[in-house]
Structure formats: structure tokens, C-alpha cells
Write a protein that holds these residues in place. Structure first.
Motif, PDB file in Angstrom:
ATOM      1  N   ARG A 138       0.835  -1.203   0.000  1.00 32.32           N
ATOM      2  CA  ARG A 138       0.000   0.000   0.000  1.00 32.32           C
ATOM      3  C   ARG A 138       0.870   1.254   0.000  1.00 32.32           C
ATOM      4  O   ARG A 138       0.635   2.198  -0.748  1.00 32.32           O
TER       5      ARG A 138
ATOM      6  N   LEU B 259       2.723   1.644  -3.413  1.00 31.73           N
ATOM      7  CA  LEU B 259       1.833   2.136  -4.457  1.00 31.73           C
ATOM      8  C   LEU B 259       1.495   3.609  -4.249  1.00 31.73           C
ATOM      9  O   LEU B 259       1.411   4.369  -5.213  1.00 31.73           O
TER      10      LEU B 259
ATOM     11  N   GLU C 212       0.710  -8.239  -7.446  1.00 25.01           N
ATOM     12  CA  GLU C 212      -0.355  -8.437  -8.428  1.00 25.01           C
ATOM     13  C   GLU C 212      -1.687  -8.733  -7.728  1.00 25.01           C
ATOM     14  O   GLU C 212      -2.726  -8.148  -8.056  1.00 25.01           O
TER      15      GLU C 212
ATOM     16  N   TYR D  28      -2.534  -8.018  -4.646  1.00 26.19           N
ATOM     17  CA  TYR D  28      -2.969  -6.830  -3.898  1.00 26.19           C
ATOM     18  C   TYR D  28      -3.718  -5.871  -4.827  1.00 26.19           C
ATOM     19  O   TYR D  28      -4.795  -5.380  -4.494  1.00 26.19           O
ATOM     20  N   ILE D  29      -3.143  -5.610  -5.989  1.00 25.25           N
ATOM     21  CA  ILE D  29      -3.771  -4.680  -6.935  1.00 25.25           C
ATOM     22  C   ILE D  29      -5.103  -5.238  -7.427  1.00 25.25           C
ATOM     23  O   ILE D  29      -6.084  -4.493  -7.545  1.00 25.25           O
ATOM     24  N   GLU D  30      -5.171  -6.530  -7.677  1.00 23.64           N
ATOM     25  CA  GLU D  30      -6.436  -7.141  -8.102  1.00 23.64           C
ATOM     26  C   GLU D  30      -7.526  -6.953  -7.058  1.00 23.64           C
ATOM     27  O   GLU D  30      -8.687  -6.730  -7.403  1.00 23.64           O
TER      28      GLU D  30
ATOM     29  N   HIS E 115      -7.764  -4.482  -4.975  1.00 19.76           N
ATOM     30  CA  HIS E 115      -7.980  -3.055  -4.701  1.00 19.76           C
ATOM     31  C   HIS E 115      -8.174  -2.297  -6.013  1.00 19.76           C
ATOM     32  O   HIS E 115      -7.207  -1.755  -6.567  1.00 19.76           O
TER      33      HIS E 115
ATOM     34  N   GLU F  94      -6.525   0.969  -7.188  1.00 19.97           N
ATOM     35  CA  GLU F  94      -5.125   0.998  -7.594  1.00 19.97           C
ATOM     36  C   GLU F  94      -4.924   0.612  -9.067  1.00 19.97           C
ATOM     37  O   GLU F  94      -3.825   0.711  -9.589  1.00 19.97           O
ATOM     38  N   HIS F  95      -5.985   0.179  -9.738  1.00 23.43           N
ATOM     39  CA  HIS F  95      -5.858  -0.311 -11.114  1.00 23.43           C
ATOM     40  C   HIS F  95      -5.287   0.726 -12.071  1.00 23.43           C
ATOM     41  O   HIS F  95      -4.621   0.373 -13.046  1.00 23.43           O
TER      42      HIS F  95
ATOM     43  N   LEU G 297      -1.503   0.593 -13.036  1.00 22.68           N
ATOM     44  CA  LEU G 297      -0.925  -0.452 -13.880  1.00 22.68           C
ATOM     45  C   LEU G 297      -0.437   0.130 -15.206  1.00 22.68           C
ATOM     46  O   LEU G 297      -1.141   0.874 -15.873  1.00 22.68           O
TER      47      LEU G 297
END
Length: 98
Positions: free
Chosen positions: A58, A61, A79, A81-83, A85, A88-89, A92
């Protein structure tokens, strides 16, 4: 939300670091072409299951966002974590460097 203020970017070693009870957790990265390419995370066994990895990612990012960088999650933990949340996309990288 957990405090992320004690996570630091150790740019010389290419990693974000979080020390808890004398133990070091890291999120390693390479910076390339306007992106942070996360290669792996390591959380000491004694700290597993306490959200340490999530705190670390977190903060990493948030730093990438503040610096205007995109993210390439080669590391499965980053990967995942981003999926989980969607907020946060947008970080990418559409065209992954390297």
C-alpha cells in the motif's frame, strides 16, 4: 487504514522496507521508463498473517502514485494486492517496460 508512515523507499537497494520488532520486510523493484517493476516481496515468517505485506505494498503504491509512476507487478503478491484493490488499477502500466 493501517499507518504506512514507517515504510521507507531505499532507492539505493531498489526496495521498500518496513521494520517491525527488528525484522525487515521488503518489496523489491526496478525502476524503468517511468514505472516501478515489482519483482518480489519478502515478509519474515514471524510477521506473516499480520498484514505486513499489505502495508508495505500500500505504501509503495502510494509512493508510486505521488511520484507519477506506473506499476508493473511481476511479483504475485503485488499483483494480487492490486487485483483486490480496484482503486489501484489506474497505476498499472499498459505497456510494461522491459
Amino acid at each position: 487504514m493501517a499507518d504506512i508512515s514507517n515504510v521507507r523507499n531505499n532507492a539505493a537497494k531498489g526496495r521498500y522496507e518496513l521494520t517491525i520488532d527488528g525484522q525487515l520486510a521488503i518489496a523489491a523493484y526496478e525502476q524503468r521508463e517511468g514505472a516501478l517493476v515489482f519483482t518480489h516481496t519478502e515478509v519474515p515468517e514471524a510477521l506473516e498473517g499480520q498484514g505486513v505485506g499489505s502495508r508495505l505494498v500500500r505504501a509503495a503504491l502510494a509512493d508510486a502514485r505521488e511520484r507519477g509512476l506506473k506499476v508493473v507487478p511481476l511479483c504475485h503478491f503485488v499483483e494480487a494486492y492490486i487485483e483486490r484493490h480496484p482503486e489501484e488499477h489506474d497505476l498499472l502500466a499498459l505497456d510494461a517496460p522491459g
